[in-house]
Structures are given as C-alpha cells and as structure tokens.
Design a protein around this motif. Structure first.
Motif, short mmCIF file in Angstrom:
data_model
loop_
_atom_site.label_atom_id
_atom_site.label_comp_id
_atom_site.label_asym_id
_atom_site.label_seq_id
_atom_site.Cartn_x
_atom_site.Cartn_y
_atom_site.Cartn_z
N THR A 1 0.75 -1.21 -0.01
CA THR A 1 -0.02 -0.07 -0.11
C THR A 1 0.82 1.25 0.18
O THR A 1 1.92 1.20 0.60
CB THR A 1 -0.82 0.05 1.11
OG1 THR A 1 -1.58 -1.09 1.26
CG2 THR A 1 -1.78 1.36 1.14
N THR A 2 0.46 2.20 -0.90
CA THR A 2 1.15 3.59 -0.86
C THR A 2 0.10 4.56 -1.15
O THR A 2 -0.82 4.32 -1.13
CB THR A 2 2.48 3.73 -1.83
OG1 THR A 2 3.01 4.86 -1.37
CG2 THR A 2 1.83 3.94 -3.25
N LYS A 3 0.24 5.78 -0.45
CA LYS A 3 -0.62 6.93 -0.60
C LYS A 3 -0.08 8.00 -1.23
O LYS A 3 1.20 8.45 -1.17
CB LYS A 3 -0.88 7.38 0.89
CG LYS A 3 -1.62 6.22 1.67
CD LYS A 3 -1.72 6.19 3.08
CE LYS A 3 -0.58 6.23 4.23
NZ LYS A 3 0.02 5.15 4.35
N VAL A 4 -0.88 8.75 -2.10
CA VAL A 4 -0.48 9.99 -2.90
C VAL A 4 -0.78 11.22 -1.79
O VAL A 4 -1.76 11.41 -1.38
CB VAL A 4 -1.52 10.23 -4.01
CG1 VAL A 4 -0.99 11.18 -4.87
CG2 VAL A 4 -1.57 8.73 -4.81
N ASP B 1 -4.10 17.49 -11.60
CA ASP B 1 -3.89 16.96 -12.95
C ASP B 1 -2.53 16.69 -13.45
O ASP B 1 -2.23 15.48 -14.15
CB ASP B 1 -4.87 17.40 -14.24
CG ASP B 1 -6.24 17.43 -13.76
OD1 ASP B 1 -6.55 16.85 -12.97
OD2 ASP B 1 -7.05 18.55 -14.37
N GLU B 2 -1.78 17.50 -13.33
CA GLU B 2 -0.19 17.42 -13.92
C GLU B 2 0.55 16.57 -13.03
O GLU B 2 1.60 15.86 -13.55
CB GLU B 2 0.11 18.76 -14.05
CG GLU B 2 -0.34 19.92 -14.97
CD GLU B 2 -1.52 20.41 -14.46
OE1 GLU B 2 -1.88 20.50 -13.11
OE2 GLU B 2 -2.40 20.90 -15.01
N ARG B 3 0.19 16.48 -11.86
CA ARG B 3 1.24 15.67 -10.93
C ARG B 3 0.51 14.35 -10.36
O ARG B 3 1.65 13.39 -10.04
CB ARG B 3 1.42 16.53 -9.69
CG ARG B 3 2.13 17.94 -10.10
CD ARG B 3 2.46 18.65 -8.76
NE ARG B 3 3.38 18.04 -7.73
CZ ARG B 3 4.66 18.48 -7.67
NH1 ARG B 3 4.79 19.27 -8.65
NH2 ARG B 3 5.31 17.78 -6.77
N PHE B 4 -0.58 14.19 -10.59
CA PHE B 4 -1.12 12.96 -9.92
C PHE B 4 -0.44 11.84 -10.52
O PHE B 4 0.05 10.92 -9.61
CB PHE B 4 -2.59 12.99 -9.84
CG PHE B 4 -3.13 11.82 -8.87
CD1 PHE B 4 -3.48 12.24 -7.60
CD2 PHE B 4 -3.43 10.63 -9.40
CE1 PHE B 4 -4.11 11.36 -6.96
CE2 PHE B 4 -3.87 9.67 -8.47
CZ PHE B 4 -4.42 10.01 -7.40
N LEU B 5 -0.78 11.27 -11.81
CA LEU B 5 -0.45 10.24 -12.48
C LEU B 5 0.94 10.14 -12.42
O LEU B 5 1.75 8.95 -12.15
CB LEU B 5 -0.97 10.02 -13.65
CG LEU B 5 -2.58 9.75 -13.64
CD1 LEU B 5 -2.93 9.61 -15.11
CD2 LEU B 5 -2.93 8.53 -12.83
N SER C 1 3.40 11.23 -10.50
CA SER C 1 3.88 10.73 -8.97
C SER C 1 3.47 9.34 -8.47
O SER C 1 4.39 8.86 -7.98
CB SER C 1 3.00 11.78 -7.94
OG SER C 1 1.73 11.27 -7.74
N VAL C 2 2.55 8.90 -8.96
CA VAL C 2 2.06 7.45 -8.82
C VAL C 2 3.02 6.64 -9.64
O VAL C 2 3.75 5.56 -9.18
CB VAL C 2 0.70 7.16 -9.36
CG1 VAL C 2 0.57 5.36 -9.18
CG2 VAL C 2 -0.24 7.82 -8.43
N GLU C 3 3.32 6.84 -11.01
CA GLU C 3 4.14 6.13 -11.68
C GLU C 3 5.84 6.18 -10.98
O GLU C 3 6.30 5.02 -11.06
CB GLU C 3 4.29 6.61 -13.11
CG GLU C 3 3.15 6.46 -13.87
CD GLU C 3 2.98 7.26 -15.18
OE1 GLU C 3 3.88 8.14 -15.37
OE2 GLU C 3 2.00 7.07 -16.00
#
Length: 272
Positions: free
Chosen positions: A67-70, A77-81, A83-85
């Motif tokens: 489990t990890t957390k954003v 919109d620019e950073r979310f995905l 950051s997950v990658e």
C-alpha cells in the motif's frame, strides 16, 4: 470482501517514519515474522527503501500486499499520475495492491482527487483504491463519486479515541476502516488497564490493544524497529477478548485523545 479483511493482510507493517538501514532491517524482520502487508506513502519519503527491501526479500511479489498513498501536493492533473508512476519505480513494482489518497484536500473538495485515483486504477497502476483521513461525510460523498470499490479509509484508531461515528459510516457506505497510530504513539502503555487485562490472557498490553482494534472490525497498521515488538505485534491471532474486557477498553475511548490533529497537520479536516 476488502483485501484488508483477509486474515493474511489484517496485520500490516507500517513504515513511518523509517528511513535507510533502519527501514531495511525492520522490513527484513517483519518478513521473517510473517508480515505480508506493508504500508508506505509518498510523504514518508521511504518508498525506495521499502521497495529495495521487499525486492531483496525472500517473499514472492504475488504474496505481498503493498500500500502507498498519494500526498496532497500531488493532487493536481499534472502531478497525480506521474507521481504514482514514480512511486511504482521507487517500489520496484508494476502496480501497487492498494493506492490511497493520503488526506482530503484542504478546501474539502474531494471529487477531483477521487477522479484521479480512479483513473490510476483504470490504467492498471493499482489493483485496489481507497482513502485515508476522511470524515464520515467525506466517506458518504466518496461512495457516490467513485464507481470502483474503496477498500479502506485509513484513520487514527486506538482505545483513547472514540471513532464510533466513522465505524457507523463504514457500515453505511461499505468502506472499511483500517488503523494507524494503533497504540497512540505509545501512550497506551501509560494506562495500567491494558497490562492488567493482558495478565489474564498471557499477552502484553500492546497485544491487548491491537486485539481490541481487530475485534472492532478494523485491520491494523503497526510499526516498530525492535524485533521483539515486531513479533509481538504480529502474534495476536490466537486469543479473543471477552465482551467484558472489550467493554472495559471501550470506556477508554471517552478520553478522546487525538494524536494527529491540526497542530501536526494544518490541513486536517474538522473531525467527526
């Protein structure tokens, strides 16, 4: 059924605030003890150490629940995905088992970040998604926004804090709770009641507290760097607290001691 409610993953090893060699050694001990669920977060700044330790461990990837957390600083919109990658690269995995939103946005508008969370799942970056530090109202709203099941709302949960409102919301929405600060950052050890109850079961005060949380229907996150405590925190499945002892511990929740409040987290919501 939530992945958090399977017996294997009811006991998760938390990694805050571990870094470096201390993190690697603790995870090595946790794996040897039997832990298969591990919890980290972007804000912990230790995903690389967690990933290295799990990749070098003797347990196969498909036997683990990671489990990890954003963090809220990545909710745009620019950073979310991206950051997950980056989290996946640091963790050395193709996907995480559970991806959570670490907090609700400071303005309380949860819809945009929930949409991005669902997008991450649709792209295969996470098998399951959930939230943390959501109020009961946010849980109800989230359930109406997200199509995919939310497998948990990870919240502060220990015997000194009454979370009956969130437990009721969990039953209402189908979003289970899971715990952090499970021993109230050690404050439970200042209360003789838990050691007293423990004598009747041949268990420690900490084991009594953790068993109480499990019997409230809430899976655990615990952290320690001491091998004996790591093993003790895991060894809580071979006894059951009586209804009388559960009630004695329930009475402690009236203290309403919150460890993680706005003094530590300025953007924390108005708690229920």
């Amino acid at each position: 059924m939530s992945i958090y409610f399977t017996r294997t993953f009811q006991r998760s090893f938390g990694t805050y605030p571990l870094r470096g060699e201390a993190c690697r050694q603790a995870i090595e001990t946790a794996l040897a003890t039997g832990y298969r669920a591990f919890d980290t977060a972007q804000m912990y700044e230790n995903e690389a150490e967690v990933g290295e330790s799990l990749a070098n461990g003797s347990v196969k990837r498909d036997e683990l629940c990671i489990t990890t957390k954003v963090g809220i600083h990545n909710f745009s919109d620019e950073r979310f995905l991206p950051s997950v990658e980056q989290s996946l690269r640091d963790l050395r995995v193709d996907f995480v088992d559970v991806l959570l939103l670490h907090w609700a946005p400071a303005d309380g508008n949860i819809a945009p970040s929930l949409g991005l969370l669902q997008k991450a799942r649709e792209l295969g970056l996470a098998r399951h998604i959930g939230v943390s530090n959501y109020t009961a109202g946010m849980m109800r709203q989230a359930r109406s926004i997200v199509d995919a099941p939310l497998v948990t709302n990870q919240v502060e949960f220990h015997p000194f804090l009454n979370q009956d409102i969130l437990l009721a919301a969990a039953n209402e929405t189908g979003i289970p709770l899971s715990s952090y600060c499970s021993v109230a950052r050690g404050k439970v050890f200042e209360q003789p009641l838990f050691a007293e109850i423990g004598q009747a079961y041949g268990k420690t005060a900490g084991q009594i507290v953790l068993r109480w949380i499990l019997q409230k229907g809430v899976p655990l996150n615990t952290m320690s760097t001491k091998p004996e405590n790591i093993r003790s925190n895991f060894d809580i499945m071979d006894f059951t607290l009586s209804s009388i002892d559960m009630a004695r511990i329930d009475a402690q929740t009236q203290k309403n001691l919150r460890i993680v409040g706005r003094d530590l987290i300025p953007w924390a919501p108005e708690w229920d």
